[in-house]
Design a protein around this motif. Structure first.
Motif, short mmCIF file in Angstrom:
data_model
loop_
_atom_site.label_atom_id
_atom_site.label_comp_id
_atom_site.label_asym_id
_atom_site.label_seq_id
_atom_site.Cartn_x
_atom_site.Cartn_y
_atom_site.Cartn_z
N UNK A 160 34.62 44.29 42.00
CA UNK A 160 36.08 44.19 42.02
C UNK A 160 36.57 43.72 43.40
N UNK A 161 36.06 44.34 44.45
CA UNK A 161 36.49 43.99 45.81
C UNK A 161 36.11 42.55 46.14
N UNK A 162 34.94 42.11 45.67
CA UNK A 162 34.49 40.74 45.90
C UNK A 162 35.41 39.74 45.21
N UNK A 163 35.77 40.02 43.96
CA UNK A 163 36.67 39.12 43.22
C UNK A 163 38.05 39.08 43.85
N UNK A 166 37.91 36.92 46.91
CA UNK A 166 37.87 35.51 46.54
C UNK A 166 39.27 34.97 46.24
N UNK A 167 40.17 35.88 45.80
CA UNK A 167 41.55 35.48 45.49
C UNK A 167 42.49 35.74 46.66
N UNK A 168 41.90 36.06 47.82
CA UNK A 168 42.71 36.24 49.03
C UNK A 168 43.32 37.61 49.20
N UNK A 169 42.85 38.59 48.40
CA UNK A 169 43.41 39.94 48.49
C UNK A 169 42.48 40.81 49.34
N UNK A 170 42.98 41.26 50.48
CA UNK A 170 42.24 42.17 51.36
C UNK A 170 42.99 43.49 51.42
#
Length: 241
Positions: A160-163, A166-170
């Protein structure tokens, strides 16, 4: 930059085990010994398949099962916490990682009107087959030796964190809220400024305390914050916003 809330479901969001709560739909609210004694450690999902087959054999209707599931109590303060999360979706993401199943969790959240708080649910898929029996499948396969064969919560959280990345969500901070032994593995994903929140008196709290007491043991990097009610979690969450 946003906050991520990660919840277990049974004995965390709700104050009981949804998989055992369903037995209340049976006459006498009991299972035969042949089903009860068939459980093997680490194979809970397979056991639940046998439970739901027995319920199907008793011709219990879908509506009766759903009505029973909708009566499961929420843990104290949890509805206020989830309401707050649903009102602050611009700064808080929220996911559930659970060893329950999709139908039980969906029914329970919808009945309470709290489904808008949760962005995604990661749990064992469930559906009614052509014979009217509920089938529960394993969420995934994995190679983690510490977790039940059907679900490694660490693997789910890592993906989940990786995806999201990838979408710019930190995420500025992650709160992991749980109670059980299978909530320990995902704490390895957490960073120093994150928080693992074990429920007071439950297995996860005891595991974390035991690790802390052992010399040379590898404890989670995250801060450990014990909670007794949703109000405790809400207080910590508000302080982080």
């Amino acid at each position: 930059m946003t906050i991520l809330m990660v919840f277990d479901f049974d004995h965390t969001v709700v104050d009981d085990n949804s998989d055992t709560w369903v037995i209340k739909c049976l006459p006498g609210q009991t299972l035969p010994d042949s089903v009860t004694n068939s459980y093997r450690k680490g194979h809970w999902t397979e056991y639940m398949g046998r439970v739901m087959n027995h319920i199907g054999d008793q011709k219990i209707s879908h509506d009766s099962i759903r009505s029973v599931m909708e009566t499961i109590p929420f843990t104290a303060g949890m509805t206020d916490l989830l309401t707050f999360i649903s009102e602050n979706k611009n700064t808080i993401d929220c996911i559930v990682i659970s060893d329950s199943n999709t139908m039980f969790i969906e029914w329970i959240l919808k009945a309470s009107g709290l489904q808008t708080a949760v962005d995604q649910v990661f749990t064992n898929p469930a559906k009614f087959n052509e014979s009217g029996y509920m089938e529960v499948q394993c969420y995934h396969s994995h190679d983690c030796q510490k977790c039940p064969i059907n679900l490694c919560k660490r693997r789910v959280l890592e993906l989940y964190l990786s995806k999201q990345a990838d979408e710019g969500v930190e995420y500025e901070r992650i709160f992991y809220v749980g109670d059980g032994g299978n909530d320990f593995c995902p704490t390895a994903c957490l960073r120093e400024h994150d928080a693992v929140m074990p429920r007071k008196g439950y297995t996860l709290e005891k595991l974390l305390a035991r690790l802390e007491a052992q010399e040379g043991s590898t404890s989670p990097l995250a801060k450990v914050i014990v909670w007794s009610s949703g109000a405790d979690i809400l207080q910590e969450l508000k302080a982080s916003i």
